[in-house]
Enzyme design. Structure first.
Site, short mmCIF file in Angstrom:
data_model
loop_
_atom_site.label_atom_id
_atom_site.label_comp_id
_atom_site.label_asym_id
_atom_site.label_seq_id
_atom_site.Cartn_x
_atom_site.Cartn_y
_atom_site.Cartn_z
N THR A 247 0.84 -1.20 0.00
CA THR A 247 0.00 0.00 0.00
C THR A 247 0.88 1.25 0.00
OG1 THR A 247 -0.13 -0.13 2.42
CG2 THR A 247 -1.97 -1.08 1.17
N ARG B 115 4.23 2.26 -2.53
CA ARG B 115 4.51 2.72 -3.89
C ARG B 115 4.72 1.50 -4.78
NH1 ARG B 115 2.56 6.64 -2.40
NH2 ARG B 115 3.32 8.81 -2.39
N GLU C 99 0.52 4.72 -12.81
CA GLU C 99 -0.81 5.05 -12.31
C GLU C 99 -1.36 6.29 -13.02
OE1 GLU C 99 -0.19 3.30 -7.77
OE2 GLU C 99 -0.28 5.47 -8.08
N HIS D 80 -5.30 2.49 -5.94
CA HIS D 80 -4.66 3.51 -5.10
C HIS D 80 -5.71 4.25 -4.27
CE1 HIS D 80 -0.75 6.01 -4.82
NE2 HIS D 80 -1.47 6.19 -3.72
N ALA E 283 -6.42 3.46 -0.91
CA ALA E 283 -6.26 3.27 0.53
C ALA E 283 -6.39 4.59 1.30
CB ALA E 283 -4.91 2.63 0.83
#
Length: 313
Positions: free
Chosen positions: A234, A236, A265, A286, A288
């Protein structure tokens, strides 16, 4: 005296419609808001700005050199790897990020990925939706493996605010937690990652992306892990050698992986990890950090940092 101009390059990433952003109205700053900014739009948008606020838009040396009036870069995130901080420091530009705003949210998400993997949640949920439970000859389905966090050995890479919260959550489930030593740290007495990997049931990454952590979990280190182990990321995407992870999962040399980040991303449609349909690979976009409470704290802290800078200027 003319107001300072602050450009927010990717305002939409904050999902501002769900936040209280009224503090901007009371600040002695002229805000210019851009929902999104592509790489070829950055220079034009920051050229005359005194202040640049960015979440994930890249601010490289070549870009920053064009912003001749810039005196402050606010990173609307914790990680600063998208900004050339050293160049800013050498050229009188203050760089301020926001730390710890999403520690609880990211820790919660990491645990969610772990729980989904150890319980085969995704596979069982799919079975129910496809009618397999209704077709069962008995009251339950039990053909996917399920195990407990209790008694498992979790190795955490990164002992900052997020890592510490993850450790506390895991310990609440009865797991044993060990923090790995920092990479290339001579004064860290904790066991190194290579030593810990063969005994780890879960490896969870919570460290920053640096030259020493780039592709930290490469083919060699993935090869040190047990075939029953899970990898969680969680932090990179570049912390993992993605082609090596995909091979390990396909060859069942790893039980599963839960990822909230990828090396690109948003990922291209043909990204190998997106294209595969492995049941033991869980990927979230992404997300979180996106809890409402976390984003409000992020915004409020970023504005507080900026207001302090403006008043001191």
């Amino acid at each position: 005296m003319q107001k300072l101009t602050a450009v927010i390059l990717d305002y939409a990433s904050l999902k501002p419609a769900t936040l209280d952003v009224s503090v901007m109205d009371s600040m002695d700053v002229n805000f210019v808001l851009h929902e999104h900014t592509s790489a070829d739009e950055v220079v034009a948008r920051i050229r005359d700005a005194h202040i640049v606020l960015t979440n994930k838009v890249q601010l490289t040396v070549d870009v920053l050199k064009q912003a001749r009036q810039c005196r402050y870069v606010g990173v609307l995130a914790t990680g600063t790897n998208n900004v050339d901080v050293k160049w800013c420091e050498n050229n009188g530009i203050t760089v301020k990020n926001v730390s710890n705003y999403g520690s609880a949210a990211v820790a919660q998400h990491a645990l969610m990925l772990m729980l989904n993997l150890v319980t085969s949640f995704s596979a069982y949920h799919s079975d129910v939706r496809q009618g397999r439970w209704s077709e069962s000859f008995q009251f339950c389905l039990s053909h996917h493996p399920v195990s407990l966090l209790e008694g498992k050995h979790a190795v955490l890479v990164g002992s900052g605010a997020i890592g510490m919260k993850v450790a506390k959550l895991l310990q609440g489930f009865g797991a044993k937690v060990t923090f790995a030593a920092r990479q290339n740290a001579d004064n860290d007495s904790r066991p190194d990652l290579d030593t810990l990997l063969p005994t780890a049931d879960i490896v969870s990454l919570h460290c920053p992306l640096t030259p020493s952590t780039q592709q930290l979990m490469n083919a060699r280190r993935l090869g040190l892990m047990k075939s029953s182990a899970f990898l969680i990321n969680t932090a990179r995407g570049e912390l993992i050698e993605e082609t090596a992870l995909l091979a390990a999962l396909k060859q069942k040399r790893l039980a599963g992986a839960g990822l909230d980040v990828l090396s690109a991303e948003p990922p291209p449609p043909d990204h190998p990890l997106i294209q595969t349909n492995l049941p033991n690979l869980l990927i979230t976009p992404h997300s979180a950090w996106v809890a409402n409470e976390a984003r409000q704290t992020l915004f409020d802290t970023a504005m507080s940092h900026l207001n302090a800078f403006v008043k001191a200027d």
